[in-house]
Design an enzyme around this catalytic site. Structure first.
Site, mmCIF file in Angstrom:
data_model
loop_
_atom_site.group_PDB
_atom_site.id
_atom_site.type_symbol
_atom_site.label_atom_id
_atom_site.label_comp_id
_atom_site.label_asym_id
_atom_site.label_seq_id
_atom_site.Cartn_x
_atom_site.Cartn_y
_atom_site.Cartn_z
ATOM 1 N N ASP A 133 -23.136 -46.477 4.928
ATOM 2 C CA ASP A 133 -23.103 -47.409 6.056
ATOM 3 C C ASP A 133 -24.379 -47.438 6.885
ATOM 4 O O ASP A 133 -24.750 -48.467 7.439
ATOM 5 C CB ASP A 133 -21.910 -47.076 6.980
ATOM 6 C CG ASP A 133 -21.881 -45.612 7.433
ATOM 7 O OD1 ASP A 133 -22.806 -44.866 7.063
ATOM 8 O OD2 ASP A 133 -20.938 -45.227 8.144
ATOM 9 N N HIS A 134 -25.095 -46.301 6.942
ATOM 10 C CA HIS A 134 -26.225 -46.220 7.879
ATOM 11 C C HIS A 134 -27.498 -46.894 7.361
ATOM 12 O O HIS A 134 -28.409 -47.138 8.143
ATOM 13 C CB HIS A 134 -26.540 -44.751 8.189
ATOM 14 C CG HIS A 134 -25.669 -44.172 9.257
ATOM 15 N ND1 HIS A 134 -24.307 -44.154 9.172
ATOM 16 C CD2 HIS A 134 -25.979 -43.604 10.451
ATOM 17 C CE1 HIS A 134 -23.806 -43.589 10.271
ATOM 18 N NE2 HIS A 134 -24.802 -43.253 11.051
ATOM 19 N N ASP A 165 -21.196 -36.764 11.293
ATOM 20 C CA ASP A 165 -21.657 -37.836 12.171
ATOM 21 C C ASP A 165 -21.071 -37.579 13.556
ATOM 22 O O ASP A 165 -19.913 -37.171 13.677
ATOM 23 C CB ASP A 165 -21.187 -39.195 11.660
ATOM 24 C CG ASP A 165 -21.830 -40.325 12.438
ATOM 25 O OD1 ASP A 165 -22.897 -40.801 12.019
ATOM 26 O OD2 ASP A 165 -21.277 -40.705 13.492
ATOM 27 N N ARG A 173 -24.101 -46.120 21.845
ATOM 28 C CA ARG A 173 -25.337 -45.419 22.238
ATOM 29 C C ARG A 173 -26.359 -46.451 22.665
ATOM 30 O O ARG A 173 -26.407 -47.556 22.113
ATOM 31 C CB ARG A 173 -25.902 -44.608 21.077
ATOM 32 C CG ARG A 173 -25.045 -43.420 20.749
ATOM 33 C CD ARG A 173 -25.844 -42.165 20.512
ATOM 34 N NE ARG A 173 -24.998 -41.005 20.767
ATOM 35 C CZ ARG A 173 -24.881 -39.966 19.965
ATOM 36 N NH1 ARG A 173 -25.565 -39.924 18.855
ATOM 37 N NH2 ARG A 173 -24.105 -38.949 20.294
ATOM 38 N N SER A 178 -29.310 -32.874 19.504
ATOM 39 C CA SER A 178 -28.438 -33.105 18.348
ATOM 40 C C SER A 178 -28.407 -31.875 17.456
ATOM 41 O O SER A 178 -29.437 -31.229 17.268
ATOM 42 C CB SER A 178 -28.953 -34.255 17.473
ATOM 43 O OG SER A 178 -29.320 -35.320 18.249
ATOM 44 N N ARG A 211 -29.080 -30.692 14.537
ATOM 45 C CA ARG A 211 -29.815 -31.210 13.365
ATOM 46 C C ARG A 211 -30.168 -30.058 12.439
ATOM 47 O O ARG A 211 -31.027 -29.240 12.750
ATOM 48 C CB ARG A 211 -31.077 -31.901 13.888
ATOM 49 C CG ARG A 211 -31.701 -32.836 12.908
ATOM 50 C CD ARG A 211 -32.691 -33.730 13.604
ATOM 51 N NE ARG A 211 -32.069 -34.621 14.551
ATOM 52 C CZ ARG A 211 -32.717 -35.261 15.546
ATOM 53 N NH1 ARG A 211 -34.008 -35.088 15.676
ATOM 54 N NH2 ARG A 211 -32.087 -36.072 16.360
HETATM 55 FE FE1 SF4 Z 1 -22.725 -46.337 12.622
HETATM 56 FE FE2 SF4 Z 1 -23.026 -44.301 14.300
HETATM 57 FE FE3 SF4 Z 1 -23.325 -46.829 15.143
HETATM 58 FE FE4 SF4 Z 1 -20.964 -45.929 14.528
HETATM 59 S S1 SF4 Z 1 -22.281 -45.172 16.183
HETATM 60 S S2 SF4 Z 1 -21.827 -47.893 13.896
HETATM 61 S S3 SF4 Z 1 -21.393 -44.579 12.806
HETATM 62 S S4 SF4 Z 1 -24.597 -45.740 13.681
#
Ligand code: SF4
Length: 803
Positions: free
Chosen positions: A135-136, A200, A485, A680, A682
């Site tokens: 997805d990323h 994640d 975010r 984070s 990481r």
């Molecule tokens: Fe993808 Fe993370 Fe955005 Fe959710 S918050 S859509 S998992 S990048």
């Protein structure tokens, strides 16, 4: 290194690894018939009977009412006796728990290193059910079809590698276009009472279905994948009491955008947020997922909700009726999925949903929260752009059927008045199921009719994959999104873009005004005939009246894929993005001797240690990504960034000097100040220094997760007993441990003594502290946690073959 059978026995006792061949949820001999489900649901249903049995043990020991989060978490503790006995007082915030998670989910960027590490353990399959989600790495630019094709072409080697790992180890592979990890987990795997890990940070989204779901790094995921207990300090519990009922323009998103303002980005650190109160029963399951999702923005370990009718409805709608029945039974008969009466929270915050107004948070931080009624004023006061440049909805946070149907009701109203959006409008469906369902129910046509662009079912603009061409880099502009975010450059790579976070309903209303001060609760729009009108509050269905559509069935992996031992893992030897991992060398069995490569000054986060951005491309290639090691660090002796000096005074970039010293066979240490490795979690921030020859990090204090990551990779993390000793050590100084062997052989906790010899000949004896547990001592001796687990697994396998 060989591991004795005594060690193997000890590991079984202390770590309680799952035996090979018992993949799946732990079962219990007295598994109750009332919680049983048909075979095709087994790997997706928590082992309720076993969890209840373990919870009984916990209750016997603790003898007090428990919160919901405590019930779920503590019933996943490997050995309640070992964890809790004699600690009737403080557990939360103090006791380390060894946990057996039920499931693992990994997204494509972080799955690479998780799987590369898992491979080195030599196991034939994962110990628990797991899934990979592509997805990323999908761009958002021209719309779903073109973007998906282009992204697959660019990232095919990564996707091929992940697919091949899925085949070999029996991990579900959700390919590019299938959807975003958290939406797919909610639709398929999250279940009340489940405990899962995800690579994640928004894994807590699954708390919308009453799970305890925690975001972790790849090495932690490997613990669960190998059946090795995963360690977590018991979180404190923050209770959020919800009263009343949302109405009008207010949405579940406003619960968390408001709470973020109250708690700030650090206020949830070390806590699980547990919602309770009568308001909970008024929320949709997907609305609760939105709230849990953004608990990550206040630093919470995770968030969760008690079992509700809406969870049951969602489970049924997503074709999991037997699981819904099992969850209802375990809750009705045993109250497992709610807090005990009288359970105490460490802190309580109350929110009245009836009077909660919409909020807009940002820019640049998710906790700068402004109620909508005050937002216009805030725009003026802070000189934020007065015009909106784009509106984006969807993502894992807000792309539920309910979100989309409420948004469609706004777009329909505008259409009836002949009004079109004033700025570009983008929609990111969270999954193929959502995409297909909103298409089936006519919403997609409504959106396209308004000129919206529907992007691929993927992260796209939420993770910087927005190939935006209507602004230039550095151009100050404001966007409204329903994402979670909003750090600088997060969406379009432009650090001057201000991303304001709000509900999809408010984003949609605002695109018809284009004015950042617009408030749909009181301001009017002008229709095609020049008449003023107000948008009515959005309306929508919680669930699709004619059911969820599955869409393209090719995206659906087998429910319980079997590992294919003969399958090859696909990694090209010429790839610059993927490389198989070589195990780190085991401990050489003598005191360490090394030189100080760098003294770091001031703040040193995981971003300073392992920069992200363009480097993310190399997450699956340890050698290449290691070229970013500590490039953000400030040299204490010169004040320079990314500069370290060799013995002859020659200056190098920090990773260049690490590479040089590694080639010369010269192990090194880094000295640092407080809270080294904050930010984070990481894992590359621990992997890369180890890969380049780092043996010790000596600092004034560590961020705990990073300290644990260093231990897992075989780096010795030490802190000064006397902080002032930091000033006694210079660059290139020689450091020798004097009693490391004694500590390792006897598992002595406490102090390690160092002899420091500076280049000017001055010598100092320095006392340092370590926090290595018995298990972590074994990790260090083996070279890394993965080496240790892998050795034990191979021995276990060999022994089982002989029987
Ligand atoms: Fe993808 Fe993370 Fe955005 Fe959710 S918050 S859509 S998992 S990048």
């Amino acid at each position: 290194m060989t591991v004795s059978s005594r060690n193997l026995h000890l590991l079984r006792l202390s770590l309680r690894v799952r035996p090979i061949g018992t993949r799946g949820f732990a079962s219990h001999s007295s598994e109750s018939i009332s919680f049983s489900v048909p075979p095709e649901f087994k790997t997706r249903t928590p082992p309720y009977a076993a969890l209840l049995t373990r919870l009984d043990k916990v209750r016997e020991i603790l003898n007090r009412p428990l919160t919901l989060a405590e019930k779920i978490l503590y019933s996943h503790v490997v050995d309640p006796e070992e964890a809790f006995a004699g600690k009737s007082g403080q557990i939360r915030g103090e006791t380390y728990l060894k946990l057996n998670p039920d499931r693992v989910a990994m997204q494509d960027a972080s799955a690479q290193m998780a799987l590369l590490q898992f491979m080195t353990c030599g196991m034939d399959s994962t110990a628990v059910p797991a899934s990979i989600h592509c997805d990323h790495l999908i761009v958002g630019h021209d719309g779903a079809e073109k973007d998906l094709k282009a992204s697959i072409a660019v990232n095919s080697e990564v996707f091929d590698f992940l697919r091949s790992c899925g085949r070999k180890y029996g991990i579900q592979f959700w390919g590019p276009g299938s959807g975003i990890i958290h939406q797919i987990v909610l639709e398929n795997f999250s279940v009340p009472g489940l405990m899962m890990l995800g690579t994640d940070s928004h894994t807590p989204n699954a708390g919308g279905l009453g799970a305890i779901a925690i975001g972790v790094g790849g090495a932690d995921a490997v613990d669960a994948l190998t059946g090795t207990p995963w360690e977590l300090k018991a979180p404190r519990i923050l209770g959020v009491k919800l009263t009343g009922q949302l109405n009008g323009w207010s949405a579940p998103k406003d619960v968390i955008t408001h709470l973020a303002g109250v708690l700030t980005v650090r206020g949830g650190t070390g806590y699980i947020i547990e919602y309770f109160g009568e308001g909970v029963q008024t929320l949709s399951c997907t609305g609760m997922a939105t709230i849990c999702n953004m608990g990550a923005e206040v630093g919470a370990t995770t968030s969760t909700f008690p079992y509700t009718d809406s969870m049951k409805r969602y489970l049924m709608a997503t074709r999991r009726e037997p699981i819904a029945n099992a969850a209802s039974a375990v809750n009705n008969l045993h109250g497992y999925l709610r807090a005990d009466a009288g359970a105490e929270y460490d802190q309580v915050i109350e929110i009245n949903l009836s009077s909660l107004e919409p909020h807009i948070n940002g820019p640049f931080t998710p906790d700068l929260s402004t109620p909508l009624s005050q937002f216009g004023e805030a725009v003026q006061k802070n000189s934020w752009p007065s015009k909106l440049s784009a509106g984006l909805i969807g993502s894992c946070t807000n792309s539920s059927y309910q979100d989309m149907s409420r948004v469609a009701s706004i777009v329909r109203q505008a259409k009836e008045r002949g009004v079109k959006p004033k700025v570009p409008f983008f929609i990111t469906p969270g999954s193929e199921q959502i995409r297909a369902t909103i298409e089936n129910d006519g919403f997609t046509d409504v959106f396209l009719g308004a000129g919206a662009k529907v992007l691929a079912n993927a992260c796209g603009p939420c993770i910087g994959q927005w190939a935006r061409d209507d602004t230039t880099k550095g151009e100050v502009n404001a966007i409204l999104t329903s994402f979670n975010r909003n750090f600088r450059a997060r969406n379009d790579g432009n650090p001057a873009t201000m991303n304001f976070l709000t509900s999809p309903e408010i984003v949609t209303a605002m695109i018809y005004s284009g004015d950042m001060a617009f408030n749909p609760l009181k301001d009017k729009l002008i229709d095609a005939n020049g008449n003023e009108f107000m948008l009515e509050p959005p309306q929508g269905d919680e669930l699709p009246p004619s059911g969820f559509q599955q869409g393209d069935l090719e995206y659906l992996p087998p429910i319980d894929p079997k590992p294919i031992q003969s399958a090859e893992v696909v990694v090209s030897s010429t790839s610059d993005r993927l490389a198989l991992l070589e195990p780190f060398e085991p401990f050489e069995g003598r005191e360490l001797k090394m030189n100080v490569l760098l003294k770091v000054k001031g703040k040193c986060t995981t971003d300073h240690i392992s920069a992200a951005g363009a480097w993310l491309k190399y997450k699956g290639h340890l050698e290449n990504i290691s070229n970013n090691t500590l490039i953000g660090a400030v040299n204490e002796e010169t004040g320079e960034v990314n500069k370290a000096y060799d013995f002859d005074g020659a200056g190098y970039g920090i990773p260049e000097l690490m590479i040089k010293w590694k080639s010369e066979g010269r192990p090194w240490a880094v000295l640092a100040e407080h809270n080294y490795g904050e930010g984070s979690a990481r894992e590359h921030a621990a992997l890369s220094p180890r890969f380049l020859g780092g043996r010790m990090i000596l600092c004034k204090s560590f961020a705990r997760i990073h300290e644990t990551n260093l231990k897992k990779q075989g780096v010795l993390p030490l802190t000064f007993v006397d902080e002032a000793d930091y000033d006694l050590v210079n660059g290139c100084a020689s450091i020798e441990t004097l009693d490391l062997l004694q500590m390792l052989n006897n598992c002595v906790s406490g102090v390690i003594t160092l002899k420091v010899t500076n280049q000017d000949g001055s010598e100092h004896i320095i006392k340092t502290k370590h926090t290595m547990s018995k298990d972590q001592v074994e990790f260090f001796k083996a070279g890394s946690a993965i080496n240790y687990i892998g050795s034990l697994r191979r021995q276990q396998h060999a022994q089982e073959q002989q029987i």
